[in-house]
Design an enzyme around this catalytic site. Sequence first.
Site, PDB file in Angstrom:
ATOM      1  N   LYS A 275      26.927 -14.128  62.804  1.00 12.03           N
ATOM      2  CA  LYS A 275      26.620 -13.988  61.418  1.00 12.03           C
ATOM      3  C   LYS A 275      27.825 -14.202  60.516  1.00 12.03           C
ATOM      4  O   LYS A 275      28.983 -13.738  60.813  1.00 12.03           O
ATOM      5  CB  LYS A 275      25.982 -12.619  61.040  1.00 12.03           C
ATOM      6  CG  LYS A 275      25.309 -12.687  59.796  1.00 12.03           C
ATOM      7  CD  LYS A 275      24.394 -11.317  59.692  1.00 12.03           C
ATOM      8  CE  LYS A 275      23.578 -11.119  58.333  1.00 12.03           C
ATOM      9  NZ  LYS A 275      22.545 -10.128  58.243  1.00 12.03           N
TER      10      LYS A 275
ATOM     11  N   GLU B  30       8.414  -0.775  58.064  1.00 12.30           N
ATOM     12  CA  GLU B  30       7.957   0.241  56.955  1.00 12.30           C
ATOM     13  C   GLU B  30       6.716   1.195  57.213  1.00 12.30           C
ATOM     14  O   GLU B  30       6.637   2.367  56.875  1.00 12.30           O
ATOM     15  CB  GLU B  30       7.746  -0.445  55.732  1.00 12.30           C
ATOM     16  CG  GLU B  30       8.954  -1.167  54.933  1.00 12.30           C
ATOM     17  CD  GLU B  30       9.244  -2.383  55.677  1.00 12.30           C
ATOM     18  OE1 GLU B  30       8.658  -2.817  56.497  1.00 12.30           O
ATOM     19  OE2 GLU B  30      10.354  -2.996  55.203  1.00 12.30           O
TER      20      GLU B  30
ATOM     21  N   ARG C 295       3.741  -2.792  52.531  1.00 13.42           N
ATOM     22  CA  ARG C 295       3.438  -2.931  53.895  1.00 13.42           C
ATOM     23  C   ARG C 295       2.962  -1.558  54.498  1.00 13.42           C
ATOM     24  O   ARG C 295       2.118  -1.581  55.145  1.00 13.42           O
ATOM     25  CB  ARG C 295       4.863  -2.983  54.585  1.00 13.42           C
ATOM     26  CG  ARG C 295       5.263  -4.372  54.646  1.00 13.42           C
ATOM     27  CD  ARG C 295       4.681  -5.226  55.947  1.00 13.42           C
ATOM     28  NE  ARG C 295       4.624  -6.708  55.685  1.00 13.42           N
ATOM     29  CZ  ARG C 295       5.932  -7.434  56.440  1.00 13.42           C
ATOM     30  NH1 ARG C 295       6.537  -6.591  57.184  1.00 13.42           N
ATOM     31  NH2 ARG C 295       5.928  -8.531  56.084  1.00 13.42           N
TER      32      ARG C 295
END
Length: 635
Positions: free
Chosen positions: A282, A361, A389
Amino acid sequence: MSKLLDNINSPADLKKLTRPELKQLAAELRQELVTTVTTTGGHLASNLGVVELTLALHRVFDSPRDKIIWDVGHQSYVHKLLTGRRQRFASLRQYGGLSGFTSPNESPHDPFGTGHASTSVSAALGMAIARDLSGDHYQVVAVIGDGAITGGMALEALNQAGHLGSSLVVVLNDNGMSISPTVGSLAKLLNKVRFDPRYRWAKEESRRILKALPLGDKVWEVGQQARGRFKGLIMPTMVWEELGFAYIGPVDGHNITDLETALNQARDYHLKPTFVHVVTTKGKGYRPAESNAVYFHGVPAKRAGTREIPTYSEVFAQTVLRLTREDSRLVTVTPAMPEGNCLSIVEAEFPKRVFDVGICEQHAVTFAAGLATRGFIPIVAIYSTFLQRAFDQVIHDVCLQNLPVVFAIDRGGIVGDDGKTHQGIFDISYLTLIPNLIVSAPKDENELQHLLYTAVKSGQPMAIRYPRDTGLGVELDTTLHEIPIGKWEIVRHGKDVALLAIGAMVAPALKAAQELASSNIEATVVNARFAKPLDTELLIDLTHHIKRLVTVEENVLSGGFGSSVIKYLQDSETYDTQVKSLGIPDEFVEQGTQAILRAKYGLDAKGIVQQVFTLFPEHTSASLLEVEGKVGTVS
Ligand SMILES: Cc1ncc(C[n+]2csc(CCOP(=O)(O)OP(=O)(O)O)c2C)c(N)n1
């Protein structure tokens, strides 16, 4: 000046490039990302990490005929630059500009709209099955990060994909990071593959086998041969094979030749879905981002001014820290957003009482419900848009059992640059319809502290929604107190009109009242800090004295605070009071700064003044024109 990038107008232009040219193009792409994204703001580190992967995907697959779906879509900037959107790239995340995620309205190269995590495999599988049913032959690719793959939806989709066996390519972009380091046992398993030196050795060997085989339907054989040779060693990767996928990897995600070899294999394998495990870094190629990928995950836009006032998120975290110290029953749950929710200060002191559950979630809410059944008081720290969600979990697992879970809902209201997929404008509507749930919003950061304290003491499910903003700069009380549940507060008295404002709308309503006073309209302003229960006593009392009410909320009008007020007045047969509701109309809200969008929807002081004038016909169009002159409009 980017020599090669200037001449890339579509993926077809990539296919002619030599290896050295590809290397140069990768460098130019990184330069473009750093220059633009540090100005516009956006997801820098994730994009720097997928430069070679994006180049390889577009050289191997034939987009838009082949469908490439980027999970979340926050790492699709390179894809945008290579698919005809270079000229508009500087408009990224700006009002009217390119989206920070993928959107079919923007390009035929974006086959699916994204923004929320873990949807790519489901969508790709749907497209693959549609292809099979209609006898077509394109390939479908889902590119998903090691963070997003921990989401329940992704695992559900992998489960079905392995079962159906249709040809489909899942590329795992494994950089070991979600926004923070990826958590969970799946992350541990992936780390084994990334870091075990024995595995790297096995990888070299399987690459040798791969090279020795002719391209075609041979991937499975590679897996079998490698497995035979390194029994025991490659166990971690066998999970994918057992799930019904052909596994290729791990592949060095910054080596275009290796990537192309692996992706070619995957593209041409039609006997079952293929899982390509790509290892990337990353922030690759930009030292500050490589060494601090968490900060560079999402960089802010360059904007004038420095900030001394704390954000609501910061005040939230400071209050949680304080309450965690005081009450051993308090625990905090975050679905992969410890940074956004500023929870690192709590985590540092109470590592065992803060739970990052991953991008999950639904699980976060039911996990909290479980904790609550055993006497703990969980605070679920969650963004408004992502709580969507877990709607059923809020109803079925928390409220139906009346469990004392606190929902600290950050980014309630208009969020700005993230745009349509991230606006937190539905929560008042979807929460107030749930029995047992208290729904509140503070007028400023000081009230946030008190509401949080109230929620912890309430013994009931309670939601507190607050904006993505700095606070108002008010003083923070050192002693916390409970706010009587369902009680509003009159913050200004006036006889002509009452502005009932909730949360972040109280401040502009107060400002509007001051402006109205200069036109001889005296407004009462109510801090309607509870959307549920309503302060019906105060509401009815107001209607006895004031015949014009205006509700103001940064939420959709449909099912919102205003509609609850109107419904209550209607049911109590209070017909002689005129009520106007201000909020978001029935549409998705674009990206843009909060200031632009609030002005667009009339949710700033000037917009409120304008609307109040319409209730006073005697204030003729002259005063309206005067205000319009001041307001200006955003079209
Ligand atoms: C449902 C949902 N929850 C949370 C987020 C916020 N979010 C955006 S990107 C991200 C991390 C994604 O990590 P990963 O898939 O590994 O991609 P990377 O950025 O590391 O490339 C998170 C948590 C989201 N977009 N959707």
